[in-house]
Design an enzyme around this catalytic site. Sequence first.
Site, mmCIF file in Angstrom:
data_model
loop_
_atom_site.group_PDB
_atom_site.id
_atom_site.type_symbol
_atom_site.label_atom_id
_atom_site.label_comp_id
_atom_site.label_asym_id
_atom_site.label_seq_id
_atom_site.Cartn_x
_atom_site.Cartn_y
_atom_site.Cartn_z
ATOM 1 N N CYS A 147 0.437 -76.528 29.855
ATOM 2 C CA CYS A 147 0.030 -77.919 30.120
ATOM 3 C C CYS A 147 1.213 -78.735 30.620
ATOM 4 O O CYS A 147 1.341 -79.925 30.297
ATOM 5 C CB CYS A 147 -0.591 -78.578 28.896
ATOM 6 S SG CYS A 147 -2.123 -77.781 28.400
ATOM 7 N N LYS A 152 -0.086 -79.405 14.918
ATOM 8 C CA LYS A 152 1.198 -78.738 15.156
ATOM 9 C C LYS A 152 2.140 -78.918 13.962
ATOM 10 O O LYS A 152 3.283 -78.470 13.978
ATOM 11 C CB LYS A 152 1.859 -79.278 16.433
ATOM 12 C CG LYS A 152 1.097 -78.923 17.717
ATOM 13 C CD LYS A 152 1.882 -79.345 18.939
ATOM 14 C CE LYS A 152 1.007 -79.575 20.163
ATOM 15 N NZ LYS A 152 0.547 -78.345 20.801
ATOM 16 N N HIS A 169 4.443 -83.102 28.848
ATOM 17 C CA HIS A 169 3.147 -82.436 28.727
ATOM 18 C C HIS A 169 2.145 -83.268 29.544
ATOM 19 O O HIS A 169 2.317 -84.477 29.679
ATOM 20 C CB HIS A 169 2.772 -82.443 27.241
ATOM 21 C CG HIS A 169 1.542 -81.683 26.880
ATOM 22 N ND1 HIS A 169 0.276 -82.146 27.120
ATOM 23 C CD2 HIS A 169 1.385 -80.481 26.267
ATOM 24 C CE1 HIS A 169 -0.612 -81.267 26.668
ATOM 25 N NE2 HIS A 169 0.043 -80.240 26.145
ATOM 26 N N GLN A 179 5.726 -82.102 19.615
ATOM 27 C CA GLN A 179 6.431 -80.829 19.490
ATOM 28 C C GLN A 179 7.629 -80.949 18.548
ATOM 29 O O GLN A 179 8.312 -79.964 18.294
ATOM 30 C CB GLN A 179 6.894 -80.401 20.892
ATOM 31 C CG GLN A 179 7.032 -78.912 21.077
ATOM 32 C CD GLN A 179 5.789 -78.152 20.685
ATOM 33 O OE1 GLN A 179 5.774 -77.446 19.689
ATOM 34 N NE2 GLN A 179 4.719 -78.314 21.457
ATOM 35 N N ASP A 207 6.838 -89.099 22.556
ATOM 36 C CA ASP A 207 5.859 -88.073 22.220
ATOM 37 C C ASP A 207 6.515 -87.102 21.239
ATOM 38 O O ASP A 207 7.390 -86.319 21.617
ATOM 39 C CB ASP A 207 5.420 -87.357 23.507
ATOM 40 C CG ASP A 207 4.471 -86.193 23.229
ATOM 41 O OD1 ASP A 207 4.188 -85.916 22.041
ATOM 42 O OD2 ASP A 207 4.014 -85.564 24.205
#
Lengths: 406, 146
Positions: free
Chosen positions: A363, A225, A122, A202, A199
């Site tokens: 993104c 999220k 991202h 997600q 990261d």
Amino acid sequence: MFDPHAWRRQFPILDREVHGKPLVYLDNAATTQKPLAVLNAERHYYEQLNANIHRGVHALSQEASEAFEGAREKVRGFIGAQQVEEIIFTRGATEAINLVAQSWGRSTLKPGDEILISAMEHHANIVPWQMICEAMGAKLKVIPMDDRGVLLVDQLDQLLTEKTRLVGVTLVSNALGTVNPVDDIIRKAHAVGALVLVDGAQAVAHMAVNVTALDCDFFVFSGHKLYAPTGTGVLYGKKALLNAMPPYQGGGDMILQVTFEKTTYNQLPYKFEAGTPHIAGVIGLGAAVDFVQSVGLDQIAAHEDRLLQEATALAEQFHGLRIIGTAPGKASILSFVVAGVHPHDIGTILDSEGVAIRTGHHCAMPVMDRFCLPATARASFALYNTLDEVDALFRALYRVEKMFLK
Amino acid sequence: MSDLRDLYQEVIFDHNRHPRNYGPFPEANRHADGFNALCGDRLSLNVLVQDGVITEARFEGSGCAISTASASLMTEALKGKTEKEIAKFFEGFHHMVKGEPYTVDMGKLAVLAGVSEFPARVKCATLAWHTLNAALHQADQPVSTE
């Protein structure tokens, strides 16, 4: 058998209509809807506890501080960190990555050093590294991927060198749904002495994560999220690393003592939490963690996989549709293009049927470039989605076909 | 929401499937690139201006049906118009797609009036016009609708 309908009742927004049709919300990779438990936790804070934290001797401030720190402990348990002071609250995953890039990067990187990221990051895990690399004279390198959206980890042996200081990699790709073998990447990175930032933005709503078992050095995610309020996020970092890093922002709460000559910084985690945080949001994040754990991440993962398998099967039968991202073991995301129809037009027509999906570059413009596409349409699933909603998605897609491809 | 047919009129489908004035144009003396960062639409516009009159305009790029049809219709509408007339047209078009009152006769471009009911798509319709504005005023940087 997991019943999403039982959980749907916890999400008031799912009862609303859009353009006269029942809302079919399939944009969960952008942000999830919020359950009553989260809404009530925020409301309770403002109705009963509202006060600034870590300051007052009065009852409200103490109760608010306890609720806020209680959320920190919940997050610690949720991601399997060993110590609560390793949990730093931020505005989101983006701010957490910027914190590491600026604080760790500025105090560590030297000209010629290398940062390695993956081809499916991202923008939030690209741009902060570009900025710090430019400032420090370091170099940004990229782990490539194949046409399925699988990282070419066998190239790590060449890409990782004694100059590599940090590897930034997403656990789940927001544009493709790929689940990356971060445990492998972490092992190989550590072998050359590089740190790893994972990261998890997600990932955390879709799979159980244990940062201690992973042995990652930094882990970031966004609350919104994970069914929590927007404006909340988490940075996990190993204590020794966080202790060695200088503060990211200066201000209240991050100090022990201030004179005009010198400031003594506070201890972890407060050193990195300057200013009044999003107290209500963080308390809501704690409630979201409780909620997700009460549903059960294994159950959620299995349910979302059923939805993804059904959607994938219908997609494969849809004439002219191409799935973007076909890695094995994907998580909860169906990214696709339809020949002859731009994703933006798909998005508008689906919206008129009450079906909310994301269209655009997600993104992740380098991912779009890799697949030579300007954009994709993306349906992404959460625990409250149903097989009927997958059908509604494809009924709406047949309407697109009728309008555009007759 | 208004009916989708207000947005996706036959003329728009036609110009999307068969864009007019599409392709390279090396003889042009004005050029600009447009980019809609939100959706990834890209547009390259080439214009030939002679004695203050646009004699030809062509475009290339990729975009949604609205942005492609808008660019196609715009290049048709430009031919034979002075830069001054274009400026009035640009203003009228802006008001039209935002649902504001306008007095200019938009001719065939009026099929894009339905965009005003779809706020998320206004940028798609105006990308070509922003790019034209940059081309005529010789801005060096690619324009963005952001």
